[in-house]
Enzyme design. Structure first.
Site, PDB file in Angstrom:
ATOM      1  N   CYS A 195      16.634 -29.942  47.780  1.00 27.43           N
ATOM      2  CA  CYS A 195      17.126 -28.564  46.424  1.00 27.43           C
ATOM      3  C   CYS A 195      18.507 -29.489  45.630  1.00 27.43           C
ATOM      4  O   CYS A 195      18.100 -28.679  44.557  1.00 27.43           O
ATOM      5  CB  CYS A 195      16.479 -27.255  46.745  1.00 27.43           C
ATOM      6  SG  CYS A 195      14.732 -27.235  47.154  1.00 27.43           S
ATOM      7  N   ASN A 243       9.170 -23.673  41.825  1.00 28.44           N
ATOM      8  CA  ASN A 243      10.481 -24.589  42.567  1.00 28.44           C
ATOM      9  C   ASN A 243      10.660 -26.017  42.266  1.00 28.44           C
ATOM     10  O   ASN A 243       9.500 -26.444  43.084  1.00 28.44           O
ATOM     11  CB  ASN A 243      10.833 -23.953  44.202  1.00 28.44           C
ATOM     12  CG  ASN A 243      12.179 -24.448  44.568  1.00 28.44           C
ATOM     13  OD1 ASN A 243      12.186 -25.614  44.291  1.00 28.44           O
ATOM     14  ND2 ASN A 243      12.157 -24.017  45.701  1.00 28.44           N
ATOM     15  N   HIS A 263      19.664 -23.787  40.822  1.00 28.74           N
ATOM     16  CA  HIS A 263      18.707 -24.293  41.611  1.00 28.74           C
ATOM     17  C   HIS A 263      17.418 -22.912  40.965  1.00 28.74           C
ATOM     18  O   HIS A 263      17.576 -22.202  40.935  1.00 28.74           O
ATOM     19  CB  HIS A 263      18.261 -24.389  42.736  1.00 28.74           C
ATOM     20  CG  HIS A 263      17.346 -24.476  43.274  1.00 28.74           C
ATOM     21  ND1 HIS A 263      15.676 -25.735  43.452  1.00 28.74           N
ATOM     22  CD2 HIS A 263      17.314 -24.624  44.689  1.00 28.74           C
ATOM     23  CE1 HIS A 263      14.814 -25.802  43.660  1.00 28.74           C
ATOM     24  NE2 HIS A 263      15.118 -24.741  44.495  1.00 28.74           N
TER      25      HIS A 263
HETATM   26  N1  ACO Z   1       0.614 -13.897  48.651  1.00 32.20           N
HETATM   27  C1  ACO Z   1       0.048 -12.811  48.590  1.00 32.20           C
HETATM   28  N2  ACO Z   1       1.265 -11.962  50.298  1.00 32.20           N
HETATM   29  C2  ACO Z   1       1.938 -12.713  50.559  1.00 32.20           C
HETATM   30  C3  ACO Z   1       1.708 -14.756  50.260  1.00 32.20           C
HETATM   31  C4  ACO Z   1       1.181 -14.928  48.962  1.00 32.20           C
HETATM   32  N3  ACO Z   1       1.335 -16.200  48.471  1.00 32.20           N
HETATM   33  N4  ACO Z   1       3.332 -14.776  51.435  1.00 32.20           N
HETATM   34  C5  ACO Z   1       3.280 -14.086  51.653  1.00 32.20           C
HETATM   35  N5  ACO Z   1       2.809 -12.309  51.813  1.00 32.20           N
HETATM   36  C6  ACO Z   1       2.539 -11.790  52.653  1.00 32.20           C
HETATM   37  C7  ACO Z   1       3.105 -11.786  53.858  1.00 32.20           C
HETATM   38  O1  ACO Z   1       2.020 -12.401  54.868  1.00 32.20           O
HETATM   39  C8  ACO Z   1       3.201 -10.752  54.256  1.00 32.20           C
HETATM   40  O2  ACO Z   1       2.324  -9.855  55.108  1.00 32.20           O
HETATM   41  P1  ACO Z   1       2.303  -8.449  55.841  1.00 32.20           P
HETATM   42  O3  ACO Z   1       3.064  -7.088  55.797  1.00 32.20           O
HETATM   43  O4  ACO Z   1       0.983  -7.860  55.914  1.00 32.20           O
HETATM   44  O5  ACO Z   1       2.714  -9.501  57.015  1.00 32.20           O
HETATM   45  C9  ACO Z   1       3.628  -9.931  52.966  1.00 32.20           C
HETATM   46  O6  ACO Z   1       3.137 -10.516  52.303  1.00 32.20           O
HETATM   47  C10 ACO Z   1       5.649  -9.775  52.756  1.00 32.20           C
HETATM   48  O7  ACO Z   1       5.913 -11.431  53.067  1.00 32.20           O
HETATM   49  P2  ACO Z   1       7.141 -11.306  53.370  1.00 32.20           P
HETATM   50  O8  ACO Z   1       8.012 -13.244  53.110  1.00 32.20           O
HETATM   51  O9  ACO Z   1       8.141 -10.481  53.695  1.00 32.20           O
HETATM   52  O10 ACO Z   1       7.457 -11.606  52.031  1.00 32.20           O
HETATM   53  P3  ACO Z   1       9.054 -11.382  51.025  1.00 32.20           P
HETATM   54  O11 ACO Z   1       9.260 -10.684  50.502  1.00 32.20           O
HETATM   55  O12 ACO Z   1       9.998 -12.458  51.349  1.00 32.20           O
HETATM   56  O13 ACO Z   1       8.291 -12.893  50.301  1.00 32.20           O
HETATM   57  C11 ACO Z   1       8.775 -15.430  49.673  1.00 32.20           C
HETATM   58  C12 ACO Z   1       8.282 -13.983  50.439  1.00 32.20           C
HETATM   59  C13 ACO Z   1       8.231 -15.534  48.105  1.00 32.20           C
HETATM   60  C14 ACO Z   1       8.388 -16.665  50.198  1.00 32.20           C
HETATM   61  C15 ACO Z   1      11.043 -15.054  49.867  1.00 32.20           C
HETATM   62  O14 ACO Z   1      10.736 -15.300  51.545  1.00 32.20           O
HETATM   63  C16 ACO Z   1      11.011 -16.593  49.399  1.00 32.20           C
HETATM   64  O15 ACO Z   1      11.127 -16.460  48.287  1.00 32.20           O
HETATM   65  N6  ACO Z   1      12.376 -17.034  50.047  1.00 32.20           N
HETATM   66  C17 ACO Z   1      12.989 -18.194  50.470  1.00 32.20           C
HETATM   67  C18 ACO Z   1      11.912 -19.391  49.986  1.00 32.20           C
HETATM   68  C19 ACO Z   1      12.742 -20.225  49.178  1.00 32.20           C
HETATM   69  O16 ACO Z   1      13.773 -19.921  48.169  1.00 32.20           O
HETATM   70  N7  ACO Z   1      12.882 -21.881  49.553  1.00 32.20           N
HETATM   71  C20 ACO Z   1      12.556 -23.023  48.903  1.00 32.20           C
HETATM   72  C21 ACO Z   1      13.976 -23.485  49.422  1.00 32.20           C
HETATM   73  S1  ACO Z   1      14.249 -25.063  48.399  1.00 32.20           S
HETATM   74  C22 ACO Z   1      13.696 -26.073  49.414  1.00 32.20           C
HETATM   75  O17 ACO Z   1      14.566 -26.342  49.910  1.00 32.20           O
HETATM   76  C23 ACO Z   1      12.433 -26.951  49.202  1.00 32.20           C
END
Ligand code: ACO
Length: 350
Positions: free
Chosen positions: A114, A287, A257
């Site tokens: 990214c 993203n 980003h």
């Molecule tokens: N829909 C419903 N529930 C979901 C989903 C979904 N799409 N995804 C995860 N959950 C659930 C999980 O299973 C978990 O359930 P549990 O509590 O029963 O185990 C719960 O939701 C909470 O999951 P978390 O991972 O704690 O959720 P979080 O608030 O951290 O959000 C997210 C997840 C959105 C992925 C966040 O961690 C994030 O944005 N991280 C950064 C990701 C990012 O920016 N990546 C790109 C990098 S750039 C590149 O190089 C491409």
């Protein structure tokens, strides 16, 4: 130190096909409310079967050249940030170079996930400053939908496809414009926090069993990336401002980003930057990796949010974990981005 380089044109291309959160809820166990609350994303664009990073990149590059009122034969270099190239080789930039008719130009890709667009922008600006190029097209183009695991709800809701581009030209003495700070970093110790497998993925046990399936796909530790992203974005942005001799009060607009609205809010809080001065379009795009910044920049330019002399802070993070930030003194593009016929047609359908 700011390099005497102006952004004279901007362009963008988003594919016609829209994938909403409601559509995703039919594919995986998720809900519109969850995605919006946790990420801020409402919808994203998905490339058509016949679209690739090079075809979308060419659309964005054509628009940027029209906006710069520049003939493609005057381009010396096409550099493309992409982590979803059309193939292992030749570079996606080479295909873009041919498609836009930049027949005198060198062309190559930069892969910094990214942070790819900022890395490509750094190469382009330094090529002009070093005197090896006068006019450079910098493209960010991604087909993330082709490496998303559509059975993994923790990643497939995040990403979209598209392309963005800028034209760089030498700023004459006394002319407004400059690209400064040029801060790029990476932390390879966290390379496995987010990665995508590919045709050359080793069969060694270092990578998880899931990673060794035949199809290339994204593997991510969302929470680790989230924590690293907030720190990386805030520190890069703040260090770049210091390097440029500016404070946050000098920033007219920040174009970060676009990964997650909560990451952007945390960055803005940490910098003391009001969200009104942060460009946000991830609600409509998701993203798009290295495409996020040039698309958001082109939209901000077209919307009249940028004036000549404005200091624009660009900041990115992503797989690597790579991050970076730069400060662009806006010089004003020569003409508003004029969508190419194909892009206009596709936009009209949306
Ligand atoms: N829909 C419903 N529930 C979901 C989903 C979904 N799409 N995804 C995860 N959950 C659930 C999980 O299973 C978990 O359930 P549990 O509590 O029963 O185990 C719960 O939701 C909470 O999951 P978390 O991972 O704690 O959720 P979080 O608030 O951290 O959000 C997210 C997840 C959105 C992925 C966040 O961690 C994030 O944005 N991280 C950064 C990701 C990012 O920016 N990546 C790109 C990098 S750039 C590149 O190089 C491409």
């Amino acid at each position: 130190m700011s390099l005497p380089v102006r952004i004279t044109g901007v362009g963008r291309y988003l594919p016609a096909r829209m994938l909403t959160n409601t559509d995703l809820a039919r594919i995986v166990d998720t809900a519109h409310e969850w995605i919006v609350t946790r990420t801020g994303i409402h919808e994203r664009r998905i490339a058509a079967d016949d679209e690739t990073s090079s075809t979308m990149g060419a659309e964005a590059a054509r628009e940027a050249l029209a906006s710069a009122r520049l003939d493609p034969t005057g381009v010396d270099l096409v550099v493309t940030g992409t982590c979803t190239p059309d193939g292992m080789f030749p570079s996606t930039a080479t295909r873009i170079q041919h498609a836009i008719g930049a027949r005198r130009a060198a062309a190559f890709d930069v892969n910094a996930a990214c942070t790819g667009f900022l890395s490509a922008l750094s190469v382009g600006a330094q090529s002009i400053a070093a005197g090896t190029a006068e006019r450079v097209v910098v493209v960010g183009s991604e087909t993330m939908s082709r490496i998303v695991d559509w059975t993994d709800r923790t990643t497939c809701v995040l990403f979209g496809d598209g392309a963005g581009a800028v034209v760089l030209e030498r700023a004459a003495p006394g002319e407004p414009g400059g690209v400064g700070a040029l801060l790029l970093r990476s932390d390879g110790s966290q390379a496995d926090a987010i990665y995508a497998t590919g045709p050359c993925t080793p069969t060694a046990a270092a990578l998880s069993a899931a990673a060794l399936s035949a199809e290339a796909h994204i593997v991510m530790d969302g929470q680790a990336v989230f924590r690293a992203a907030v720190t990386a974005l805030s520190e890069s942005a703040s260090d770049a401002l210091a390097r440029a001799g500016l404070t946050v009060d000098d920033v007219a607009l920040c174009v970060p980003h676009q990964a997650n609205i909560r990451i952007l809010q945390a960055m803005a809080r940490s910098l003391g930057l009001p969200m009104q001065r942060v460009v946000v379009n991830l609600d409509r795009t998701g993203n798009i990796s290295s495409t996020s910044i040039p698309v958001a920049l082109a939209e901000a330019s077209d919307a009249g949010r940028l004036r000549p002399g404005d200091q624009v802070l660009l900041a990115a993070f992503g797989g690597g974990l790579a991050c970076g930030a730069m400060v662009v003194e806006w010089s004003g593009v020569r003409a508003p981005a004029a969508p190419s016929a194909a892009a206009a047609g596709r936009r009209a359908e949306t």
